[in-house]
Structure formats: structure tokens, C-alpha cells
Write a protein that holds these residues in place. Sequence first.
Motif, short mmCIF file in Angstrom:
data_model
loop_
_atom_site.label_atom_id
_atom_site.label_comp_id
_atom_site.label_asym_id
_atom_site.label_seq_id
_atom_site.Cartn_x
_atom_site.Cartn_y
_atom_site.Cartn_z
N TYR A 256 0.81 -1.21 0.00
CA TYR A 256 0.00 0.00 0.00
C TYR A 256 0.85 1.27 0.00
O TYR A 256 1.89 1.34 0.66
N ASN B 107 -1.09 8.29 7.01
CA ASN B 107 -2.27 7.71 6.38
C ASN B 107 -1.92 6.51 5.54
O ASN B 107 -0.86 6.49 4.90
N ARG C 244 -3.09 4.43 2.20
CA ARG C 244 -3.88 4.56 0.99
C ARG C 244 -4.63 3.26 0.71
O ARG C 244 -4.33 2.21 1.26
N LEU C 245 -5.63 3.36 -0.19
CA LEU C 245 -6.47 2.21 -0.51
C LEU C 245 -5.80 1.24 -1.48
O LEU C 245 -6.32 0.14 -1.70
N HIS D 174 -4.66 6.52 -5.08
CA HIS D 174 -5.79 5.97 -4.35
C HIS D 174 -6.15 6.85 -3.17
O HIS D 174 -5.34 7.62 -2.65
N ASP E 105 -7.77 5.48 3.61
CA ASP E 105 -8.80 4.81 4.39
C ASP E 105 -8.50 4.73 5.88
O ASP E 105 -9.42 4.47 6.65
N TYR E 106 -7.27 4.95 6.30
CA TYR E 106 -6.95 4.93 7.72
C TYR E 106 -6.03 6.10 8.06
O TYR E 106 -5.17 6.49 7.25
N TRP E 107 -6.23 6.60 9.28
CA TRP E 107 -5.44 7.72 9.79
C TRP E 107 -4.80 7.35 11.13
O TRP E 107 -5.39 6.62 11.93
#
Length: 121
Positions: A32, A97, A99-100, A106, A109-111
Motif C-alpha cells: 500500500y 495515512n 492509501r487504498l 488511491h 482509508d486509515y489515519w
Amino acid sequence: QVQLVESGGGLVQPGGSLRLSCAASGFLFRAYAMSWYRQAPGKERELVASINDGGLGTKYADSVKGRFTISRDNAENTVYLQMNNLKPEDTAVYFCNKRLGATYYHGVDYWGQGTQVTVSS
């Protein structure tokens, strides 16, 4: 579950340097892209830097080009942000972060929870 834990923030004088780290777990890190965002008080969140899964593709905000470097260690599941020649306007909370997908095109989706960087004399 996915966890992103930032560290390395602090107080630094203008012209100084800091290195932020983000330890990732709960997913296949090497597959990712990752990014760093920042948010200063009263301002919108800003994308600072991104890096593709393998680490060869990177992208920077114009405001940090030539001063910041994003990198990653896929063996250690960690992404870094080396910040040099820091300016007071770099003061913000910095977020890591996930990425997707494999590239920084992309979405996110998460932080992480963020780490404070303060640049002041």
C-alpha cells in the motif's frame, strides 16, 4: 486491526530538522501507498507527501518540496517524513495515512492519531 502510530514530533527552532516516523500494523504494509497530511489550527488539512508501495514514486506539496523527504522501510513496516529547514508555517499536527491501493492516486482509508510539530524560536 489497522494501526498507524506516529512519533517524532516536537518543538524545533526555525531552520531546524525533525524526522517523523509512522509504525504500521494490521495490514500488508508493502502493498500500500502511504501519505502524510498536516493540519494547522484554523486551516484545512493539507496533503504533505505521498509514497508508492515500493518507495520509488513520491509526491510532495509545493510548500515542502526541497525541504521534506518521505521514505519507507517495508521490512520495518514504517514510513518516515524527514523535515529540514523547518519554518513557522510548518507548525501543525502531522498525520500518517494508509492509501487504498499501491499508488498515491488511491484514496485514504486509515489515519493515525497525529503528532504535533511546532516551529518557533
